[in-house]
Scaffold this active site. Sequence first.
Site, short mmCIF file in Angstrom:
data_model
loop_
_atom_site.label_atom_id
_atom_site.label_comp_id
_atom_site.label_asym_id
_atom_site.label_seq_id
_atom_site.Cartn_x
_atom_site.Cartn_y
_atom_site.Cartn_z
N SER A 206 36.64 24.30 38.53
CA SER A 206 37.59 24.53 39.42
C SER A 206 36.88 25.35 40.60
O SER A 206 36.17 24.45 41.45
CB SER A 206 38.64 25.90 38.68
OG SER A 206 39.62 26.00 40.01
N GLU B 294 37.61 42.83 45.79
CA GLU B 294 38.14 43.53 47.18
C GLU B 294 37.44 42.06 48.32
O GLU B 294 38.91 41.20 48.36
CB GLU B 294 37.73 44.13 48.50
CG GLU B 294 37.89 45.42 47.16
CD GLU B 294 39.81 45.90 47.24
OE1 GLU B 294 40.34 45.40 48.53
OE2 GLU B 294 40.55 45.58 45.92
N HIS C 267 44.65 23.11 33.33
CA HIS C 267 43.52 23.46 34.53
C HIS C 267 41.97 23.57 33.26
O HIS C 267 41.12 23.13 33.79
CB HIS C 267 43.79 24.27 34.63
CG HIS C 267 43.32 24.88 35.92
ND1 HIS C 267 42.38 23.89 36.72
CD2 HIS C 267 42.84 25.84 36.63
CE1 HIS C 267 41.61 23.95 38.11
NE2 HIS C 267 41.12 25.86 37.48
#
Length: 263
Positions: free
Chosen positions: A89, A181, A243
């Site tokens: 990924s 963040e 996946h």
Amino acid sequence: MASPVLHHVSKGEHGPRVAFFHGLFGQGRNWGTIAKAIGDIARPTLVDMPDHGRSGWSERFDYVRAADTVADTLTSIADDEPWVVVGHSMGGKIAMLLALRHPELVERLCVVDVSPVAYREGREFEGFVAAMRAMDLRSTASREEADAALVEAAPDPGVRAFLLQNLRREGQGWRWQMNLEVLGDAIPALRGWPAEAVEGRTYDGSVLWVAGAESAYVRDEMGPAMRGYFPRTRLLTIKSAGHWVHSEQPEIFVQALRRFLTA
């Protein structure tokens, strides 16, 4: 901006060096079972990607910078040996960029259920980020309470466990081990592919491209892009896998990886 220091764990004494790169919100140890299964024929290294696990944080996540940071790390581990690189990924995109930008470091490449394209898929991660950001970690009493806070965004218990591996005790409260963040803000870029950074480049080493048959991250129309960068690509599609193909069908994946390493 200084590059973050990447945490890594190396094992094994014989065979080729194999670097494993995890996906978004993962950690190097997610590859632990696979690494153990090839430990008799290879020397695996599990790497925490930038802004993940125990690796350093950055002010902004960037695929190209991540690949260059990984190149520095692999060189620091073994500056005279090439690597077999396995990436899933997000880690697969970093692995592809590493091979294209630093081909001297990569003896061969295994890309797991991702393509060198920009995706519409992956928008569920925006929901995960919103739910994790909304949690009041100072007042969260237990992991069970944290798990309950993510049920709406991540109904699958396995997905919640994957996300919550990043939750760490800190004093009387909790903290996210990954750079939530920065990574949260970078979700659109993480779905993308920095084509301009590798325009005209190819990697001529051997490439094993592994796809889950039930995943949408590797489709027929993505083949030309993959083979444009990696002309020596062989596609292996594993049945009954999505996946997270290497965790859903580990025995088949290990067999394929062992064949690739010894070919």
